[in-house]
Every structure is written in structure tokens, then in C-alpha cells.
Design a protein around this motif. Structure first.
Motif, PDB file in Angstrom:
ATOM      1  N   ALA A 169     -54.743 -45.472  -8.930  1.00 42.59           N
ATOM      2  CA  ALA A 169     -55.693 -44.461  -9.394  1.00 42.59           C
ATOM      3  C   ALA A 169     -57.015 -44.556  -8.623  1.00 42.59           C
ATOM      4  N   GLN A 170     -57.447 -45.766  -8.327  1.00 42.08           N
ATOM      5  CA  GLN A 170     -58.685 -45.941  -7.567  1.00 42.08           C
ATOM      6  C   GLN A 170     -58.565 -45.370  -6.160  1.00 42.08           C
ATOM      7  N   ILE A 171     -57.445 -45.659  -5.512  1.00 36.85           N
ATOM      8  CA  ILE A 171     -57.201 -45.134  -4.161  1.00 36.85           C
ATOM      9  C   ILE A 171     -57.126 -43.616  -4.187  1.00 36.85           C
ATOM     10  N   PHE A 172     -56.483 -43.071  -5.197  1.00 34.26           N
ATOM     11  CA  PHE A 172     -56.302 -41.629  -5.376  1.00 34.26           C
ATOM     12  C   PHE A 172     -57.651 -40.902  -5.427  1.00 34.26           C
ATOM     13  N   LEU A 173     -58.568 -41.383  -6.259  1.00 30.74           N
ATOM     14  CA  LEU A 173     -59.863 -40.707  -6.379  1.00 30.74           C
ATOM     15  C   LEU A 173     -60.776 -40.978  -5.186  1.00 30.74           C
ATOM     16  N   LYS A 174     -60.621 -42.132  -4.574  1.00 35.71           N
ATOM     17  CA  LYS A 174     -61.397 -42.398  -3.351  1.00 35.71           C
ATOM     18  C   LYS A 174     -60.982 -41.450  -2.243  1.00 35.71           C
ATOM     19  N   LYS A 175     -59.693 -41.221  -2.131  1.00 32.02           N
ATOM     20  CA  LYS A 175     -59.176 -40.340  -1.079  1.00 32.02           C
ATOM     21  C   LYS A 175     -59.600 -38.886  -1.287  1.00 32.02           C
ATOM     22  N   HIS A 176     -59.491 -38.397  -2.512  1.00 32.53           N
ATOM     23  CA  HIS A 176     -59.705 -36.971  -2.754  1.00 32.53           C
ATOM     24  C   HIS A 176     -61.140 -36.619  -3.144  1.00 32.53           C
ATOM     25  N   LEU A 177     -61.848 -37.551  -3.774  1.00 32.04           N
ATOM     26  CA  LEU A 177     -63.203 -37.239  -4.235  1.00 32.04           C
ATOM     27  C   LEU A 177     -64.271 -38.138  -3.632  1.00 32.04           C
ATOM     28  N   ASP A 178     -63.834 -39.135  -2.865  1.00 30.51           N
ATOM     29  CA  ASP A 178     -64.750 -40.105  -2.259  1.00 30.51           C
ATOM     30  C   ASP A 178     -65.632 -40.776  -3.314  1.00 30.51           C
ATOM     31  N   VAL A 179     -64.994 -41.189  -4.405  1.00 29.62           N
ATOM     32  CA  VAL A 179     -65.719 -41.920  -5.448  1.00 29.62           C
ATOM     33  C   VAL A 179     -65.055 -43.277  -5.665  1.00 29.62           C
ATOM     34  N   ASP A 180     -65.867 -44.282  -5.926  1.00 34.38           N
ATOM     35  CA  ASP A 180     -65.370 -45.611  -6.255  1.00 34.38           C
ATOM     36  C   ASP A 180     -65.420 -45.777  -7.770  1.00 34.38           C
ATOM     37  N   VAL A 181     -64.300 -46.188  -8.338  1.00 31.31           N
ATOM     38  CA  VAL A 181     -64.207 -46.298  -9.792  1.00 31.31           C
ATOM     39  C   VAL A 181     -63.955 -47.748 -10.185  1.00 31.31           C
ATOM     40  N   ASN A 182     -64.842 -48.310 -10.993  1.00 31.90           N
ATOM     41  CA  ASN A 182     -64.655 -49.661 -11.498  1.00 31.90           C
ATOM     42  C   ASN A 182     -63.799 -49.637 -12.755  1.00 31.90           C
ATOM     43  N   SER A 183     -63.019 -50.681 -12.938  1.00 31.00           N
ATOM     44  CA  SER A 183     -62.154 -50.770 -14.108  1.00 31.00           C
ATOM     45  C   SER A 183     -62.928 -51.399 -15.266  1.00 31.00           C
TER      46      SER A 183
END
Length: 323
Positions: free
Chosen positions: A128-142
Motif C-alpha cells: 500500500a505504501q509503494i502504491f500511493l508513493k507511485k501514484h500520488l507521491d506521498v509517503d505514508v507512515n503505519s
């Protein structure tokens, strides 16, 4: 702009884990999002105060063949249900070809999805982190968070006499499967250690399953002399503010461990035969694993959780909280 997030994994824990990703999408587009989830996620019971979610839609698929979204006709119904919402963007957190086709036929202008047909070996968080980084260029912490109204927290403190005179502890003794349920004897030994060193008030959270009730009844036996409040007759909505008022939690790998950590409570998670990921993905989680030796059998993992180790971690956390 209208956005739908499809999170099709089952269970409360998975729903909690995906909250940071839902939040990230909402923040990126500065709008609340709708979510499509399974009924057993219980989303409507604990996400009513979530400021990033506009609407909770349930995927109505179960063992009942007549369920609205089962089978071919169910797929057609799901397309209709999504289409009438006029979503501009749909985020699909799975690799399902079925959901890909549903999103396209529902008329979404933009669809984001995991790579198709690559479910095997997917890491629930990293993918999920890779997915949003690729499409939205956002880093998401768990670090999932559940928000509650301040008033319901204050009301719970008054109703259940939760104060600083005691160490208020959530004990999550339930579990979705028999191998997740730590035996009552282990909890009792741990609680006896606690009683000798602290003034503890114990909030016992479990379900109505016969085995869970058996464990509960062993713990609350009058001979044990524990100061406890049982929560098994309360709804999730009623239990959440009680958890929020606790100083610390000790839980099996169960929905209560996920709730506790997401409410910001330091949570010791007793891991038997499930992946430690589910007891360590949040900064508030502290997993305790079985003690291994050459005769270790996975089926007996729940019996190899050390009450001594639980208490040592319990004391360490309380010391840090009070420092």
C-alpha cells in the motif's frame, strides 16, 4: 471531487491498518472520501468520527447466495451501486481483475489499482505504501489513529470511575480463532504479578463465543480477587472511549489490540500463531512471542507465552509513561 477507496480485506484489524492510506488520499485531494469495505470490518461502528471519510459503503457478499453483491448478478448490482455515486476517482487496494472491471464499468474517470493478478506475496502495508508513493507521491507512515468525541471519553471516565488512583488496564482476551486465545492461566499469573506491584483496574474485553466466555469466567473467579469490569455486553462504540481512558493494554491478536493502539494506548500484543506484523505495525504496539525450544509445536504456541515476560514489558512501559 468524489473519491472511492476500495478496501476488500476482511476483519477489523485490516480496516484499522488501512486508515493512514485513506487519510493520505483524502489529504492529497483535500476532500473526504467514500470507502467500500466488507461488513465484518465493522467500519460504521468505529469510524463515525473520522474526518477523512464521507460515507461507508458495504460490500454485500457472504455465504448467503442471495446477498446483493454475490455472483454475476451481484457484480452487476455492485456496478450499479457504484455508478450512481458518480465517483471521479477510485483507488483499489487489491489486484483483483473483477474490481478493475467493476470500476471501469461504473464510469470512474480515473482508476488507481495494485498491479493486476499479483496477490501472492503482497505485504499488507508495504504494498500500500509503494502504491500511493507511485501514484500520488506521498509517503505514508503505519500509525493508524481512531478519533473520538471528547465528551464520550469524559462520560466513560465518570460512568466507570476511571481515575489516576489505579492503573487502568484493558485486557483483550478474545480472539477470532482458538489458536489466538491465550489460556486463562497465563493471564491470571500475569495479573497476580500486577496485583503485587500495582493497584490495577482491569477492563475485560471479549466476545460471546463459548471458549472466550470460559476464559473470562476463569479470570473473574472470586478467588482471584481482581478489580475488574467486564465489557462483553457492550458495543464497540461503547467500548472505545473506555479503552481511550486506559493507561495500558494487554491483548491477544484481536480487534481490541488494533483499537487500543489506534486510540494511542500503549498495547502489549500476545502473538501466538499469527504473523508478528499484526502486533507490531504501530508505534504503540509491543509484541510478545512464544518461547521457543526444540520441542516447539505451533499448535501449542498460545501456551508458550510467558506471564513473566508480559509483566516485565508491562512494568517497562509504565515506567516510561511515568518518567
Amino acid at each position: 471531487m468524489k473519491i472511492l477507496v476500495i478496501q476488500s480485506r476482511m476483519g477489523i484489524g485490516d480496516m484499522v491498518i488501512f486508515l493512514p492510506f485513506i487519510e493520505a488520499i483524502s489529504k492529497k485531494f483535500s476532500t473526504k472520501v467514500s470507502i467500500l469495505v466488507k461488513k465484518n470490518s465493522k467500519a460504521s461502528e468505529f469510524l463515525t468520527e473520522n474526518i477523512y471519510i464521507d460515507e461507508i459503503l458495504y460490500l454485500q457478499r457472504d455465504k448467503n447466495k442471495n446477498s446483493r453483491h454475490n455472483g454475476f448478478l451481484g457484480t452487476v448490482n455492485l456496478i450499479k451501486d457504484i455508478k450512481q455515486k458518480n465517483f471521479d476517482k477510485i483507488f483499489i487496494f487489491n489486484s483483483s481483475l473483477r474490481f478493475s472491471l467493476i470500476a471501469k464499468l461504473a464510469g470512474a474517470k480515473k482508476i488507481y489499482q495494485y498491479p493486476l493478478l499479483r496477490k501472492k506475496g503482497q505485504h499488507i502495508i508495504k504494498t500500500a505504501q509503494i502504491f500511493l508513493k507511485k501514484h500520488l507521491d506521498v509517503d505514508v507512515n503505519s500509525n493508524p489513529q481512531i478519533e473520538l468525541n471528547r465528551k464520550v471519553i469524559d462520560d466513560a471516565k465518570i460512568k466507570y470511575d476511571i481515575n489516576n488512583k489505579n492503573i487502568n488496564m484493558l485486557l483483550g482476551i478474545g480472539g477470532s480463532g482458538p489458536n489466538k486465545r491465550i489460556p486463562a492461566e497465563i493471564y491470571i499469573k500475569f495479573l497476580n504479578f500486577c496485583n503485587k506491584n500495582y493497584n490495577c483496574k482491569i477492563f475485560l474485553a471479549t466476545g460471546k463465543n463459548d471458549e472466550e466466555q470460559k476464559i473470562l469466567n476463569q479470570i473473574i473467579d472470586p478467588n482471584n480477587n481482581f478489580n475488574y469490569v467486564r465489557l462483553d455486553d457492550l458495543s464497540i462504540k461503547e467500548i472505545l472511549p473506555i479503552i481511550k481512558c486506559c493507561n495500558i493494554s494487554v491483548c491477544n491478536d484481536t480487534s481490541f489490540s488494533h483499537f487500543s493502539a489506534a486510540l494511542g494506548v500503549q498495547t502489549i500484543v500476545l502473538m501466538a500463531d499469527t504473523s508478528t506484523l499484526y502486533g507490531s505495525y504501530s508505534p504503540q504496539m509491543h509484541p510478545i512471542t512464544p518461547e521457543w525450544d526444540q520441542n516447539f509445536q505451533k499448535s501449542l504456541a498460545k501456551e508458550r507465552i510467558s506471564p513473566d515476560k508480559i509483566f516485565i514489558k508491562f512494568s517497562e512501559i509504565l515506567t516510561k509513561l511515568n518518567s
